[in-house]
Design a protein around this motif. Structure first.
Motif, PDB file in Angstrom:
ATOM      1  N   MET A   1       0.832  -1.206   0.000  1.00 15.66           N
ATOM      2  CA  MET A   1       0.000   0.000   0.000  1.00 15.66           C
ATOM      3  C   MET A   1       0.864   1.252   0.000  1.00 15.66           C
ATOM      4  O   MET A   1       0.557   2.242  -0.667  1.00 15.66           O
ATOM      5  N   LEU A   2       1.974   1.205   0.749  1.00 13.38           N
ATOM      6  CA  LEU A   2       2.909   2.332   0.725  1.00 13.38           C
ATOM      7  C   LEU A   2       3.471   2.524  -0.673  1.00 13.38           C
ATOM      8  O   LEU A   2       3.570   3.649  -1.175  1.00 13.38           O
ATOM      9  N   GLY A   3       3.838   1.407  -1.316  1.00 17.06           N
ATOM     10  CA  GLY A   3       4.381   1.489  -2.662  1.00 17.06           C
ATOM     11  C   GLY A   3       3.379   2.048  -3.659  1.00 17.06           C
ATOM     12  O   GLY A   3       3.735   2.840  -4.549  1.00 17.06           O
ATOM     13  N   SER A   4       2.125   1.655  -3.513  1.00 15.59           N
ATOM     14  CA  SER A   4       1.077   2.134  -4.411  1.00 15.59           C
ATOM     15  C   SER A   4       0.890   3.645  -4.297  1.00 15.59           C
ATOM     16  O   SER A   4       0.896   4.374  -5.297  1.00 15.59           O
ATOM     17  N   GLY A   5       0.720   4.121  -3.040  1.00 15.95           N
ATOM     18  CA  GLY A   5       0.497   5.555  -2.835  1.00 15.95           C
ATOM     19  C   GLY A   5       1.692   6.389  -3.252  1.00 15.95           C
ATOM     20  O   GLY A   5       1.544   7.415  -3.930  1.00 15.95           O
ATOM     21  N   LEU A   6       2.879   5.932  -2.888  1.00 15.32           N
ATOM     22  CA  LEU A   6       4.084   6.686  -3.230  1.00 15.32           C
ATOM     23  C   LEU A   6       4.328   6.695  -4.729  1.00 15.32           C
ATOM     24  O   LEU A   6       4.683   7.721  -5.310  1.00 15.32           O
ATOM     25  N   THR A  11      -8.409  -6.210   4.317  1.00 14.29           N
ATOM     26  CA  THR A  11      -9.818  -5.916   4.056  1.00 14.29           C
ATOM     27  C   THR A  11      -9.947  -4.630   3.242  1.00 14.29           C
ATOM     28  O   THR A  11      -9.064  -3.777   3.257  1.00 14.29           O
ATOM     29  N   ALA A  12     -11.063  -4.519   2.539  1.00 11.70           N
ATOM     30  CA  ALA A  12     -11.285  -3.348   1.688  1.00 11.70           C
ATOM     31  C   ALA A  12     -11.373  -2.064   2.507  1.00 11.70           C
ATOM     32  O   ALA A  12     -10.896  -1.013   2.076  1.00 11.70           O
ATOM     33  N   HIS A  13     -11.998  -2.130   3.706  1.00 16.54           N
ATOM     34  CA  HIS A  13     -12.153  -0.894   4.482  1.00 16.54           C
ATOM     35  C   HIS A  13     -10.812  -0.408   5.024  1.00 16.54           C
ATOM     36  O   HIS A  13     -10.572   0.795   5.109  1.00 16.54           O
ATOM     37  N   PHE A  14      -9.905  -1.350   5.363  1.00 16.65           N
ATOM     38  CA  PHE A  14      -8.581  -0.929   5.804  1.00 16.65           C
ATOM     39  C   PHE A  14      -7.811  -0.304   4.641  1.00 16.65           C
ATOM     40  O   PHE A  14      -7.072   0.672   4.808  1.00 16.65           O
ATOM     41  N   PHE A  59      -6.273   3.485   4.460  1.00 21.33           N
ATOM     42  CA  PHE A  59      -4.870   3.750   4.139  1.00 21.33           C
ATOM     43  C   PHE A  59      -4.724   4.681   2.940  1.00 21.33           C
ATOM     44  O   PHE A  59      -3.706   5.349   2.779  1.00 21.33           O
ATOM     45  N   MET A  60      -5.738   4.730   2.086  1.00 23.54           N
ATOM     46  CA  MET A  60      -5.697   5.658   0.945  1.00 23.54           C
ATOM     47  C   MET A  60      -5.547   7.107   1.412  1.00 23.54           C
ATOM     48  O   MET A  60      -5.159   7.981   0.636  1.00 23.54           O
ATOM     49  N   SER A  61      -5.853   7.351   2.676  1.00 29.28           N
ATOM     50  CA  SER A  61      -5.773   8.705   3.220  1.00 29.28           C
ATOM     51  C   SER A  61      -4.365   9.277   3.163  1.00 29.28           C
ATOM     52  O   SER A  61      -4.191  10.496   3.260  1.00 29.28           O
ATOM     53  N   VAL A  62      -3.359   8.414   3.036  1.00 28.17           N
ATOM     54  CA  VAL A  62      -1.985   8.931   3.018  1.00 28.17           C
ATOM     55  C   VAL A  62      -1.657   9.645   1.713  1.00 28.17           C
ATOM     56  O   VAL A  62      -0.641  10.342   1.628  1.00 28.17           O
ATOM     57  N   ASN A  63      -2.498   9.503   0.691  1.00 35.94           N
ATOM     58  CA  ASN A  63      -2.181  10.091  -0.611  1.00 35.94           C
ATOM     59  C   ASN A  63      -1.987  11.604  -0.576  1.00 35.94           C
ATOM     60  O   ASN A  63      -1.028  12.108  -1.162  1.00 35.94           O
ATOM     61  N   PRO A  64      -2.857  12.393   0.090  1.00 37.12           N
ATOM     62  CA  PRO A  64      -2.587  13.834   0.166  1.00 37.12           C
ATOM     63  C   PRO A  64      -1.276  14.163   0.868  1.00 37.12           C
ATOM     64  O   PRO A  64      -0.577  15.105   0.482  1.00 37.12           O
ATOM     65  N   VAL A  65      -0.935  13.368   1.895  1.00 36.56           N
ATOM     66  CA  VAL A  65       0.329  13.598   2.603  1.00 36.56           C
ATOM     67  C   VAL A  65       1.503  13.289   1.689  1.00 36.56           C
ATOM     68  O   VAL A  65       2.462  14.067   1.589  1.00 36.56           O
TER      69      VAL A  65
END
Length: 275
Positions: free
Chosen positions: A1-6, A216-219, A223-229
């Motif tokens: 997930m970190l790799g995806s957002g970054l 899970t999908a909700h988690f 985690f998608m919330s890190v995208n603006p940061v």
């Protein structure tokens, strides 16, 4: 997930490096073509078997997909990566907030409204057109989520998303060719556009697919919330785009509100509205 957002935000910053030569439209065209190639290879849609009821949401998803990326990149070009992505993030946040009627989410919505006022407060350098484009991208992202739900119900696997990406790529074919013809691309600019397409389309798609098999999908939504940061940090480190402390605090409020909203909806699924 970190790799995806970054990867997504680094891809956007690399795309911005090509704006002076190709412009946002040219870069988005290349990105759409990369996305179409990746999703067609992964989804392998049986286009001839699609019914009218299936094509309708697919075409809507294609139009929204095309408009979302274009308005976002045009906003990035005018107001910077961090602010543009944060305002675009209001789209999925609105969908999440609309999925619950709890008082905590009402408070969250009010806090987000205040944060948006802080982010868009009038200043001598305020670019209202850029802000408007970012908000339009937010509307597109919200519609994208809702249409994806419908497509997922009417078509199996990734066929609907792949078909939408293909149609979106076709929509950009004449526009992209014209832009690339009028603004002859340099090798570095073209490479930046291609890298942006891979980092913002191919890598997040594959990373998200692998992540969703393990969590899970909700988690994942939280985690998608890190995208603006990530967007603000990447904009600072790659593009030297600085934002003030008040804007950082506003981003933190929006990120927190999204995490709470998604978590609340996941814990109280009965409060979800029908799509």
């Amino acid at each position: 997930m970190l790799g995806s957002g970054l990867s997504n935000q680094v891809g956007a910053s690399v795309a911005a490096l090509a704006f002076p030569v190709l412009g946002p439209v040219g870069v988005v065209a290349v990105r759409q073509w990369v996305a179409a190639a990746v999703l067609l290879g992964a989804g392998r849609p049986k286009l001839r078997s699609f019914t009218t009821a299936q094509w309708r949401p697919v075409l809507g998803l294609a139009a929204v997909f095309a408009a979302m990326n274009l308005t976002l990149y045009m906003a990035i070009d005018r107001i910077g990566l961090g602010l543009a992505v944060t305002l675009e993030f209001l789209g999925p946040l609105t969908v999440a907030l609309a999925g619950s009627r709890r008082r905590t989410n009402l408070v969250g919505a009010l806090a987000v409204a205040a944060a948006v006022v802080v982010l868009t407060r009038p200043r001598p350098s305020t670019d209202y057109l850029g802000i408007g484009l970012a908000l339009l991208a937010a509307v597109c992202w919200g519609c994208y989520i809702l249409l994806n739900r419908t497509v997922g119900k009417r078509l199996p696997g990734l066929q609907g998303s792949a078909a939408a990406a293909a149609v979106s790529g076709l929509l950009y074919l004449p526009v992209g060719v014209a832009v690339l013809w009028l603004h002859r691309p340099t090798v570095p600019a073209l490479l930046c556009a291609l890298v942006a397409g891979v980092l913002s389309s191919a890598v997040p798609f594959l990373a998200d697919l692998l992540a969703l098999r393990r969590i899970t999908a909700h988690f994942f939504g939280i985690f998608m919330s890190v995208n603006p940061v990530f967007a603000a940090l990447v904009g600072l480190l790659v593009l030297d785009q600085h934002i003030d402390m008040a804007s950082w605090l506003a981003i933190a409020v929006i990120v927190t509100a999204n995490a709470l909203a998604v978590g609340t909806v996941a814990q109280h699924p009965k409060e979800k509205k029908a799509p």
